[in-house]
Design an enzyme around this catalytic site. Structure first.
Site, PDB file in Angstrom:
ATOM      1  N   SER A 157       0.851  -1.187   0.000  1.00 27.16           N
ATOM      2  CA  SER A 157       0.000   0.000   0.000  1.00 27.16           C
ATOM      3  C   SER A 157       0.895   1.248   0.000  1.00 27.16           C
ATOM      4  O   SER A 157       1.675   1.432  -0.927  1.00 27.16           O
ATOM      5  CB  SER A 157      -0.960  -0.046   1.190  1.00 27.16           C
ATOM      6  OG  SER A 157      -1.996   0.872   1.051  1.00 27.16           O
ATOM      7  N   HIS A 206      -7.416  -5.698  -1.385  1.00 25.92           N
ATOM      8  CA  HIS A 206      -6.313  -5.049  -0.684  1.00 25.92           C
ATOM      9  C   HIS A 206      -5.869  -5.826   0.554  1.00 25.92           C
ATOM     10  O   HIS A 206      -4.778  -5.598   1.076  1.00 25.92           O
ATOM     11  CB  HIS A 206      -6.757  -3.633  -0.283  1.00 25.92           C
ATOM     12  CG  HIS A 206      -5.639  -2.680  -0.020  1.00 25.92           C
ATOM     13  ND1 HIS A 206      -4.768  -2.237  -0.993  1.00 25.92           N
ATOM     14  CD2 HIS A 206      -5.233  -2.070   1.134  1.00 25.92           C
ATOM     15  CE1 HIS A 206      -3.899  -1.393  -0.465  1.00 25.92           C
ATOM     16  NE2 HIS A 206      -4.149  -1.281   0.822  1.00 25.92           N
TER      17      HIS A 206
END
Length: 680
Positions: A540, A654
């Site tokens: 991320s 994610h």
């Protein structure tokens, strides 16, 4: 018959102990060992001292996870309470245990389809389903008398309209129309309902174009508090307030002023005050989340933790944690104190906060992360059940009362008995003047003094999360593969004060990059670190920094960038939080205000500089850092002749590293280690 990997490991340890006189042979872990872990969460303490909690385990044959409800208490061995099964043989997820006042134990289960509420009688026996809502329930809370349940559920789907709708067409009218882990959303809202447990009747309490969350019942049972953004400009400025409503749906009242996020309301024992979490600084990511108290009739809110420059809750990351429990504040039995968790550096501890004097008392000690807790009055005294873990422990359940702590579980003792685990040594150094940075370094397994070892710099996401005393399987696997692991909290991390957290805002790739390079400089001075064999990785924001680093320096031999960002300009419109997250992260800059600066801080602008071999790992359903970020980066680097490979995971988002399908998590870990083995 042996049923699980954990039981296999337990059996093998028992055999080894028998053969070797009690000695257990230690071994290096492999990626597949992550499937042996059992993960605890959501510990809920009852007035009689029992603690119910959730255990999540890997079902390798089904490539997924199942969860069940267990119970324990001080001096009593843990026992499993639920054995749910699905008719189709699918994975059963049972969660959110809550003790019924004066009765049994409720929990949420998907055993019959959508997540519904079930109730186990106090006398034991089979759980019965008590909600039958078409969309399932998301959260719930018992009324004080135990006769009703308030819950939230999404608006019912109009089935007739759905039949005539073209399934190939998605008509989007909202700005916030997708969310990672959820997918594309529609205009149906999540509202508040009340269930009469005796007769099963349900009535809707709220309605309108807003979502209800964080429900709480007043002690006299007449009102409900919740968090919601009901303002007409919520699409542009999503700032939830604390609201009150009568149990018949009337007298809707806003308590907070819409100046910043306000959530997680909790009534005081006498019902006169409401505590909540929040701040008054708009929709920004760096502000401390403080503990506030406001009169239940309305009035001026008081910030109880303003003088303690830290943010509430646990922001310390881990990749072996499935704790769905709450860290919502809890009132003491006398109404004079509140219990909360606070991240301070690499630890997250339980604290008691005085309502009148605003004094802070730390209740838990040591190097650990408390991820959730609950409160009850046991024998007329405050008692807490909580889940906590550390560098060598994914997490266990603990019971606190009167300054005494008792550990209720050792859930992974058998599975991890023969693992060689690395310890973490704290480091601290000054980066650029005035910026003091904390971090940790793990030596490789089988470390031998006098030898040199390669080192991997691991960068956390966020950027406003924290590394610290939490179990990271990925770190342990790298150490087992022969690497030192360096992980730090550069400016932008929580746990060091609001100004430190704000330090990255408007400066991605600036001071944070300097902090990370100073960390590597520090590590290279250690006599066992081989500065000619360095790797870098992160996910991320950590993926963004990995990409940024290889455009700024050639000192790393290899990089693995995970769920990363390469182009801040295109992420603005493609990410589920892009347009407001990017703007906040870049100091309020919008695309049309600062095109040059946004591209100046985008790694893709400097792709021709990259010489480091880089592996890109990305999930195809990642809406937080969309796949287009990885695709752009791969094509640019491949076109330029850089050594680059691209691994795409279908059906993942994610959260792949934390809750993805077990087989995919194993493959991901092996790709990371394999890349470093090839190029370091």
């Amino acid at each position: 018959m042996v049923k699980s990997m954990a039981e296999c490991i337990t059996l093998s340890n028992w055999l080894l102990q028998g053969m070797l006189g009690g000695m257990v042979l230690k071994r290096k872990i492999v990626a597949e060992d992550i499937c042996a872990l059992s993960l605890v969460g959501d510990a809920q303490v009852a007035p009689d001292g029992r603690v119910a909690y959730v255990v999540t385990e890997v079902e390798q044959a089904k490539n997924g996870y199942s969860s069940s409800i267990w119970v324990s208490s001080p001096g009593v061995e843990p026992a499993r309470l639920t054995y749910g099964q699905k008719a189709d043989g699918g994975l059963v997820r049972e969660s959110k245990p809550q003790w019924q006042p004066g009765g049994g134990l409720a929990f949420v289960s998907n055993r019959n389809g959508k997540p519904q509420l079930f109730l186990l009688p106090a006398t034991g026996g089979e759980a019965r389903q008590v909600t039958f809502v078409s969309e399932g329930i998301t959260e719930y809370v018992w009324s004080p008398d135990g006769h009703h349940v308030a819950f939230t559920s999404k608006d019912r789907l109009d089935e007739e309209a759905a039949k005539t709708k073209n399934p190939d067409v998605r008509h989007i009218t909202h700005l916030r129309y997708k969310f990672n882990g959820v997918g594309f959303t529609d205009t149906r809202r999540r509202h508040l309902y009340i269930l009469n447990v005796a007769d099963g009747s349900v009535r809707q309490i709220t309605e309108g174009d807003y979502d209800v969350a964080d429900i709480a019942w007043s002690p006299n049972g007449s009102r409900l508090a919740f968090s919601a953004c009901i303002s007409p400009d919520c699409e542009l400025r999503l700032i939830p307030d604390i609201w009150l409503v009568d149990i018949d749906g009337g007298n809707l009242q806003r308590l907070t002023a819409g100046k910043g996020s306000a959530n997680a309301p909790v009534f005081s024992p006498d019902g006169n005050q409401i505590a909540y979490f929040g701040h008054e600084k708009g929709e920004i990511g760096y502000a401390n989340t403080d503990l506030w108290v406001i009169p239940a009739t309305g009035g001026t809110a008081v910030n109880l933790t303003q003088s303690f420059d830290r943010s509430l809750g646990c922001t310390i990351g881990g990749d072996a944690r499935m704790d769905g429990g709450s860290s919502r504040a809890a009132w003491s039995v006398d109404g004079q104190h509140l219990f909360v968790t606070i991240t301070d550096g690499g630890n997250c501890h339980l604290y008691r906060v005085g309502v009148a004097e605003q004094a802070m008392t730390q209740l838990t000690q040591g190097e650990l992360s408390v991820t959730s807790f609950s409160h009850a009055v046991v024998a007329e005294q405050d008692a807490l059940a909580y889940v906590a873990g550390g560098v060598s422990n994914p997490g266990d359940v603990y019971f606190w009362q009167g300054s005494q702590v008792k550990r209720l579980t050792e859930i992974n003792a058998a599975a991890m008995a023969d693992w060689q685990l690395a310890s973490a040594e704290r480091i601290a150094f000054e980066s650029t003047p005035g910026w003091n940075i904390e971090g940790w370094i793990m030596k490789p397994i089988d470390f031998t003094p006098g030898q040199k070892y390669p080192l991997v710099l691991h960068i956390h996401g966020g950027p406003h999360v924290t590394y610290g005393h939490a179990f990271m399987f990925e770190f342990q696997l790298l150490a087992a593969a022969g690497y030192g692991v360096l992980y730090t909290n550069p400016r932008g991390s929580r746990g060091y004060g609001e100004e430190f957290t704000k330090g990255v805002v408007g400066d991605w790739g600036g001071g944070d990059y300097a902090d990370l390079m100073h960390a590597v400089d520090y590590a290279e001075q250690l006599d066992w670190v081989d500065g000619s064999r360095l790797g870098v990785t992160g996910g991320s924001y950590g993926g963004y920094m990995s990409n940024w680093i290889v455009t700024q320096t050639d000192r790393f031999n290899a990089a693995v960038t995970i769920r990363s960002i390469s182009n801040m300009y295109t992420k603005y419109g493609c990410s589920d939080i892009g347009w407001y997250g990017n703007k906040a992260g870049f100091g309020g800059r919008d695309l049309w205000d600062s095109e040059d600066f946004i591209m100046e801080r985008s790694p893709i602008r400097y792709a021709p500089r990259v010489k480091t071999p880089i592996l890109i790992i990305h999930s195809e359903e990642d809406y937080r850092c969309p796949m287009e970020q990885a695709e752009q980066w791969y094509v640019a680097l491949k076109r330029l002749g850089v050594t680059v490979e691209f691994v795409r995971f279908a059906g993942e988002n994610h959260e792949l590293s934390r809750s993805g399908k077990p087989r995919n998590r194993i493959d991901r870990l092996n790709f990371i280690v394999g890349w470093f083995q090839r190029y370091i």
